[in-house]
Design a protein around this motif. Structure first.
Motif, PDB file in Angstrom:
ATOM      1  N   LEU A 138      35.650  -0.673 -29.042  1.00 20.71           N
ATOM      2  CA  LEU A 138      36.485  -0.906 -28.997  1.00 20.71           C
ATOM      3  C   LEU A 138      38.000  -0.382 -29.592  1.00 20.71           C
ATOM      4  O   LEU A 138      39.032  -0.795 -28.978  1.00 20.71           O
ATOM      5  CB  LEU A 138      36.438  -2.503 -29.219  1.00 20.71           C
ATOM      6  CG  LEU A 138      35.413  -3.125 -29.183  1.00 20.71           C
ATOM      7  CD1 LEU A 138      35.204  -4.475 -28.572  1.00 20.71           C
ATOM      8  CD2 LEU A 138      35.812  -3.332 -27.218  1.00 20.71           C
TER       9      LEU A 138
ATOM     10  N   MET B  48      43.035   4.076 -13.281  1.00 16.60           N
ATOM     11  CA  MET B  48      42.107   3.001 -12.102  1.00 16.60           C
ATOM     12  C   MET B  48      42.956   1.435 -12.492  1.00 16.60           C
ATOM     13  O   MET B  48      41.991   0.793 -13.478  1.00 16.60           O
ATOM     14  CB  MET B  48      40.664   3.226 -12.804  1.00 16.60           C
ATOM     15  CG  MET B  48      39.765   4.743 -12.440  1.00 16.60           C
ATOM     16  SD  MET B  48      39.555   4.421 -10.952  1.00 16.60           S
ATOM     17  CE  MET B  48      37.920   3.506 -11.290  1.00 16.60           C
ATOM     18  N   LYS B  49      43.716   1.268 -12.001  1.00 19.47           N
ATOM     19  CA  LYS B  49      44.523   0.291 -11.823  1.00 19.47           C
ATOM     20  C   LYS B  49      45.364   0.007 -10.594  1.00 19.47           C
ATOM     21  O   LYS B  49      45.343   1.179 -10.217  1.00 19.47           O
ATOM     22  CB  LYS B  49      45.514  -0.133 -12.820  1.00 19.47           C
ATOM     23  CG  LYS B  49      46.464   1.161 -13.216  1.00 19.47           C
ATOM     24  CD  LYS B  49      47.615   0.820 -14.272  1.00 19.47           C
ATOM     25  CE  LYS B  49      48.339   1.522 -14.284  1.00 19.47           C
ATOM     26  NZ  LYS B  49      49.164   1.852 -15.801  1.00 19.47           N
TER      27      LYS B  49
ATOM     28  N   GLN C   8      43.676  -5.894 -14.880  1.00 22.91           N
ATOM     29  CA  GLN C   8      43.774  -4.711 -14.411  1.00 22.91           C
ATOM     30  C   GLN C   8      44.325  -3.685 -14.657  1.00 22.91           C
ATOM     31  O   GLN C   8      45.269  -2.944 -14.094  1.00 22.91           O
ATOM     32  CB  GLN C   8      43.612  -5.145 -12.793  1.00 22.91           C
ATOM     33  CG  GLN C   8      42.350  -5.808 -12.525  1.00 22.91           C
ATOM     34  CD  GLN C   8      41.213  -5.433 -12.597  1.00 22.91           C
ATOM     35  OE1 GLN C   8      39.852  -3.822 -12.404  1.00 22.91           O
ATOM     36  NE2 GLN C   8      40.183  -5.809 -12.279  1.00 22.91           N
ATOM     37  N   ASN C   9      44.664  -3.499 -16.131  1.00 25.51           N
ATOM     38  CA  ASN C   9      45.466  -2.351 -16.734  1.00 25.51           C
ATOM     39  C   ASN C   9      45.293  -0.947 -17.066  1.00 25.51           C
ATOM     40  O   ASN C   9      45.869  -0.306 -16.984  1.00 25.51           O
ATOM     41  CB  ASN C   9      46.106  -2.963 -17.684  1.00 25.51           C
ATOM     42  CG  ASN C   9      45.057  -3.312 -18.962  1.00 25.51           C
ATOM     43  OD1 ASN C   9      43.594  -2.773 -18.854  1.00 25.51           O
ATOM     44  ND2 ASN C   9      45.061  -3.718 -20.473  1.00 25.51           N
ATOM     45  N   GLY C  10      44.118  -0.636 -16.690  1.00 26.43           N
ATOM     46  CA  GLY C  10      43.386   1.056 -16.268  1.00 26.43           C
ATOM     47  C   GLY C  10      42.826   1.239 -17.911  1.00 26.43           C
ATOM     48  O   GLY C  10      42.247   2.517 -17.977  1.00 26.43           O
ATOM     49  N   PHE C  11      42.991   0.459 -18.755  1.00 26.05           N
ATOM     50  CA  PHE C  11      41.885   0.560 -20.055  1.00 26.05           C
ATOM     51  C   PHE C  11      41.022   0.671 -20.253  1.00 26.05           C
ATOM     52  O   PHE C  11      40.651  -0.675 -20.126  1.00 26.05           O
ATOM     53  CB  PHE C  11      43.236   0.258 -21.658  1.00 26.05           C
ATOM     54  CG  PHE C  11      44.643   0.464 -21.168  1.00 26.05           C
ATOM     55  CD1 PHE C  11      44.883   1.968 -21.706  1.00 26.05           C
ATOM     56  CD2 PHE C  11      46.007  -0.075 -21.010  1.00 26.05           C
ATOM     57  CE1 PHE C  11      45.989   2.975 -21.385  1.00 26.05           C
ATOM     58  CE2 PHE C  11      47.205   0.560 -20.749  1.00 26.05           C
ATOM     59  CZ  PHE C  11      47.941   1.853 -21.485  1.00 26.05           C
TER      60      PHE C  11
ATOM     61  N   ARG D  51      39.251   0.722 -23.145  1.00 23.46           N
ATOM     62  CA  ARG D  51      38.554  -0.337 -23.984  1.00 23.46           C
ATOM     63  C   ARG D  51      38.521  -1.953 -23.718  1.00 23.46           C
ATOM     64  O   ARG D  51      38.203  -2.622 -24.230  1.00 23.46           O
ATOM     65  CB  ARG D  51      39.587   0.333 -25.256  1.00 23.46           C
ATOM     66  CG  ARG D  51      39.138   1.292 -25.525  1.00 23.46           C
ATOM     67  CD  ARG D  51      39.437   2.570 -26.640  1.00 23.46           C
ATOM     68  NE  ARG D  51      41.012   1.952 -26.365  1.00 23.46           N
ATOM     69  CZ  ARG D  51      42.356   2.013 -27.935  1.00 23.46           C
ATOM     70  NH1 ARG D  51      41.301   2.164 -28.920  1.00 23.46           N
ATOM     71  NH2 ARG D  51      43.297   1.855 -28.029  1.00 23.46           N
TER      72      ARG D  51
ATOM     73  N   SER E 293      44.120   6.241 -17.876  1.00 22.34           N
ATOM     74  CA  SER E 293      43.889   4.591 -17.455  1.00 22.34           C
ATOM     75  C   SER E 293      44.810   4.951 -16.153  1.00 22.34           C
ATOM     76  O   SER E 293      45.334   3.678 -15.765  1.00 22.34           O
ATOM     77  CB  SER E 293      45.277   3.997 -17.890  1.00 22.34           C
ATOM     78  OG  SER E 293      45.981   4.587 -18.280  1.00 22.34           O
TER      79      SER E 293
ATOM     80  N   ARG F 239      46.544  -9.835 -11.112  1.00 24.94           N
ATOM     81  CA  ARG F 239      45.974  -8.151 -11.122  1.00 24.94           C
ATOM     82  C   ARG F 239      46.198  -7.788 -13.140  1.00 24.94           C
ATOM     83  O   ARG F 239      46.070  -6.673 -12.590  1.00 24.94           O
ATOM     84  CB  ARG F 239      47.567  -7.594  -9.847  1.00 24.94           C
ATOM     85  CG  ARG F 239      46.950  -6.623  -9.574  1.00 24.94           C
ATOM     86  CD  ARG F 239      47.998  -6.241  -8.241  1.00 24.94           C
ATOM     87  NE  ARG F 239      49.249  -6.338  -9.251  1.00 24.94           N
ATOM     88  CZ  ARG F 239      50.221  -5.948  -7.740  1.00 24.94           C
ATOM     89  NH1 ARG F 239      49.590  -5.194  -6.710  1.00 24.94           N
ATOM     90  NH2 ARG F 239      51.075  -5.686  -8.869  1.00 24.94           N
TER      91      ARG F 239
ATOM     92  N   TYR G 276      38.367  -3.527 -20.703  1.00 24.97           N
ATOM     93  CA  TYR G 276      37.526  -3.309 -19.874  1.00 24.97           C
ATOM     94  C   TYR G 276      36.212  -4.208 -20.285  1.00 24.97           C
ATOM     95  O   TYR G 276      35.754  -5.145 -20.630  1.00 24.97           O
ATOM     96  CB  TYR G 276      37.479  -2.566 -19.200  1.00 24.97           C
ATOM     97  CG  TYR G 276      38.532  -2.376 -17.837  1.00 24.97           C
ATOM     98  CD1 TYR G 276      39.087  -3.469 -17.726  1.00 24.97           C
ATOM     99  CD2 TYR G 276      38.844  -0.860 -17.250  1.00 24.97           C
ATOM    100  CE1 TYR G 276      40.561  -3.022 -16.796  1.00 24.97           C
ATOM    101  CE2 TYR G 276      39.529  -0.773 -16.282  1.00 24.97           C
ATOM    102  CZ  TYR G 276      40.971  -2.013 -16.278  1.00 24.97           C
ATOM    103  OH  TYR G 276      41.785  -1.424 -15.865  1.00 24.97           O
ATOM    104  N   ALA G 277      36.323  -2.961 -21.583  1.00 25.74           N
ATOM    105  CA  ALA G 277      35.324  -2.863 -23.178  1.00 25.74           C
ATOM    106  C   ALA G 277      34.824  -4.294 -23.722  1.00 25.74           C
ATOM    107  O   ALA G 277      34.544  -6.099 -23.462  1.00 25.74           O
ATOM    108  CB  ALA G 277      35.350  -1.981 -23.877  1.00 25.74           C
ATOM    109  N   VAL G 278      36.645  -4.832 -23.620  1.00 21.94           N
ATOM    110  CA  VAL G 278      36.916  -5.845 -25.085  1.00 21.94           C
ATOM    111  C   VAL G 278      36.345  -7.330 -24.315  1.00 21.94           C
ATOM    112  O   VAL G 278      35.322  -8.223 -24.368  1.00 21.94           O
ATOM    113  CB  VAL G 278      38.039  -6.104 -25.016  1.00 21.94           C
ATOM    114  CG1 VAL G 278      38.547  -7.998 -25.567  1.00 21.94           C
ATOM    115  CG2 VAL G 278      38.498  -5.042 -26.079  1.00 21.94           C
TER     116      VAL G 278
END
Lengths: 99, 631
Positions: free
Chosen positions: A22, A97-98, B603-606, B608, A95, B600, B610-612
């Motif tokens: 994280l 993929m959004k 869905q920011n593309g980061f 990490r 980043s 939406r 998503y991992a959170v």
């Protein structure tokens, strides 16, 4: 030695791994932290196998190791390609993929 | 004998099928084929007629069951025919006059390249009308009824390259549709009331039903009759229907189509007899149309439209008579037959005049034609004398009977109806004299048109004049033949019943009144058109004349009542649709769209973040599991 200590150790390792995933930006480090979490899980499996006195957990640990090896191959390949195209190994730079 | 009934319908139907599917190779012989098949149908009808004469009155009806159309428990729809005296009368009129019109059309349509198709449609018209009068149940009658509507649409719009003809055909079809809806509802009501729609059971048990239901059925049947027979308030299509070729007008006005309404009311007589309110409505419609058509006929300068007004008025007489009940049915049908002769003759005469005058229809541009077209003049003249009711000719007998029956209705109603019918007779004499004088008498009023083509009026070929001569014979003698010994009334009596009403005035008085009305009408027209030269362009005229030229504002009324109202209704419905229905749907979509826009952002593309969420989710799951276990 009391096998429960192994479980505590595994929990500690897992927490370190999760925190690394994280908090760190370098893809290689994130990757190593994922490996750390996988191995923490392996350690619990083996520890529980010992505690329950059968071999199911150890067999499971072998499966996890095989899958982890395959995952390392794919994951490292992705990181190498990412670095080649972007000259950066930071996970925050990838980043796109959004929505 | 029964098996011949199907052939009556079959012959013209076969002709229509062959001519319409046969293609161009039939172009040269098609009109003969159609005429021969129509004639064959007439011969068959005549054979059946003489066979029928050999039996006594009560046993004359023939029945022929062809096949079961919808054989369902509790719903029997049969294709079955019934030939009784009433149907027989119509069969002879339809095929007889129809055949003459076929023959006439051979000459009239000679130069039309689509003549084969025209004859196919004519045959289809005959077949549909024969089906209508031969059906033994209301559903099969409805099939014929619709067939007549279709054929009239095709024929009125035969010259479809003219926008006016295409519009007239559409108008006729749409107005008829209103009436057809009435007939459909009447049949539904019959089925729910009697459980069947065959003539015999419905008509014999008519008195068992409640009067309210019978009145409803009667009014719906009247609506249907108004549509087909061009009665007020569904009369507006008839004048425009003159856009069709003249033989079509003759066919529609004399033998088929407009007579269907009179047939329907006479056939359903048992229902109307048991529903006095519906009967009163029939009488009122007849009386109103009688005057309405006559007034329109007085103002038209177009010879065909003047005759169309006259048809409307004469059918009004028939509907009036049919509304009088058993005292009038026979006279309605009698007038229908005599009218068939003289109106067909008049229309064919008008067609002959147009044929010789380069298709000019304005009577103000005729004049003095009696010298150029002697045969047309004589036959048209005899038809004219018959329709105004000149003593001794067909129209005199049949119309006189109707006026007498109207008085015999009794009470105030009888006096009103009788007076209206008498006034109608006077107006009839007026407008028909006007047509006659403008066309055949006076000085010639035609001039070369802008291209310098002056019409050269000439007599039509004999293929056209012979049918006119035959019809003229019918116009002269049919009425006397029917009247002699009341033979026609006795002929129809087993079907329609007949009773003599008590007339407050004697028959001789009525006859005198009719003749006086006739003389008044003829005299007035002669004073106005015969004694002084007729202007080539119509004078402005009085308010009534101008209204009558516009068909007494029938189209304006329809426009104001239905077109304007209808478009307001649709506009408000469209408004509700846009604002309410679409608003609801679009509002829901916009709400969800907005919500998903917010979601939406997650869905920011980061990787990490998503991992959170993954860890968070896993933590919540574990916590929940532990909690559940603890509990």
């Amino acid at each position: 030695m009391n096998p429960v200590n192994y479980v505590y150790l595994a929990a500690l390792l897992f927490t370190i791994g999760a925190a690394g995933v994280l908090l760190r930006r370098n893809a290689i480090v994130v990757f190593m932290c994922i490996e750390l979490m996988l191995n923490a899980a392996n350690l619990t499996l083996v520890a529980f196998s010992r505690m329950h006195g059968n071999l199911d957990g150890q067999i499971m640990a072998f499966f996890v190791m095989v899958v982890a090896a395959a995952e390392v191959v794919v994951g490292l390949a992705i990181i190498v390609m990412l670095y080649r195209s972007r000259h950066s190994a930071s996970v925050d730079d990838a980043s796109l993929m959004k929505l | 004998m029964e098996s011949l009934i199907g052939l009556l319908v079959g012959a013209p139907l076969l002709g229509a099928a062959v001519l319409l599917c046969g293609g161009r190779r039939l172009d040269r012989a098609g009109h003969w084929l159609a005429s021969v098949l129509a004639g064959a149908s007439f011969v068959l009808g005549a054979v059946l007629f003489f066979d029928m004469l050999g039996k006594d009155g009560e046993h004359r009806a023939l029945h022929s069951h062809l096949y079961s159309w919808v054989p369902v428990e509790g719903f029997q729809a049969d294709v079955a025919f019934q030939l009784d005296q009433l149907s027989m009368t119509f069969v002879l009129l339809i095929t007889g006059v129809g055949t003459l019109i076929h023959i006439y059309s051979i000459g009239y349509m000679e130069h039309d390249e689509r003549r084969r198709r025209f004859f196919g449609f004519l045959n289809l018209f005959l077949a549909a009308m024969l089906l209508l009068v031969l059906a033994d149940n209301f559903l099969l009658l409805y099939v014929g009824w619709e067939g007549v509507g279709l054929a009239s649409y095709l024929l009125i719009g035969f010259w479809q390259h003219k926008p006016s003809a295409a519009a007239a055909a559409k108008k006729a079809f749409l107005v008829n549709r209103v009436g057809d809806a009435g007939l459909a509802i009447a049949i539904f009501l019959m089925f729910t009331t009697f459980g069947t729609f065959a003539f015999a059971p419905v008509l014999s048990s008519a008195t068992d039903a409640s009067e309210g239901k019978l009145t409803a059925i009667g009014l719906m049947l009247l609506l249907a009759a108004c549509g087909k027979s061009a009665q007020v308030p569904l009369q507006s299509w008839l004048g425009d229907a003159m856009e069709g070729p003249t033989p079509v007008s003759a066919l529609i006005h004399a033998a088929t189509m407009v007579t269907a309404g009179v047939y329907l009311i006479t056939r359903s007589g048992a229902i109307f007899n048991a529903a006095p309110d519906a009967q009163t409505a029939v009488v009122v419609v007849g009386a109103v149309t009688l005057i309405f058509g006559a007034i329109v006929g007085c103002a038209k300068d177009d010879i065909k439209k003047a005759l169309a007004g006259s048809t409307m008025s004469q059918i009004g007489y028939m509907i009036l008579a049919a509304g009088l009940g058993p005292i009038g049915y026979a006279f309605a049908i009698m007038h229908l037959v005599t009218h068939g002769f003289f109106k067909a003759g008049l229309f064919l005469g008008a067609g002959s005049v147009m044929h010789g005058m380069n298709d000019e229809v304005d009577m103000r541009k005729y004049g003095g034609l009696r010298k150029y077209m002697p045969v047309t003049f004589v036959t048209f003249g005899l038809g004219y004398l018959a329709i105004i009711g000149f003593p001794g000719l067909s129209g005199f007998f049949s119309k006189d009977q109707i006026i007498e029956a109207a008085f015999a209705k009794g009470g105030t109603q009888g006096w009103i109806l009788g007076t209206v019918a008498l006034i109608g007779a006077a107006i009839t004499a007026y407008y028909m004299t006007r047509v006659m004088v403008l066309t055949f008498f006076g000085e010639k009023r035609w001039e070369p048109d802008e291209n310098g083509n002056e019409p050269h009026p000439h007599e039509s070929p004999s293929v056209m004049t012979i049918p006119m001569i035959v019809l003229a014979f019918g116009s002269v003698f049919a009425g006397g033949l029917f009247k002699a010994g009341d033979s026609f009334v006795h002929w129809l009596e087993p079907v329609t019943q007949h009773s003599h009403g008590d007339s407050p005035v004697s028959a001789a008085t009525v006859t005198t009144g009719t003749v006086v009305a006739l003389l008044l009408g003829v005299g007035a027209a002669w004073l106005q058109y015969g004694r002084r030269p007729v202007p080539r362009t119509a004078p402005r005229g009085s308010l009534l004349t101008r209204a009558a030229r516009r068909d007494l504002l029938q189209d304006d009324v329809n426009h104001a009542a239905f077109v304007t109202g209808g478009s307001y209704l649709t506009r408000s419905l469209v408004y509700v649709d846009h604002k309410l229905v679409d608003g609801l749907v679009n509002g829901t979509a916009a709400t969800f769209g907005g919500l998903s826009g917010r979601l939406r952002r997650l869905q920011n593309g980061f990787a990490r973040s998503y991992a959170v969420s993954m860890f968070g989710g896993a933590a919540v799951l574990i916590a929940a599991t532990l909690l559940m276990r603890a509990v």
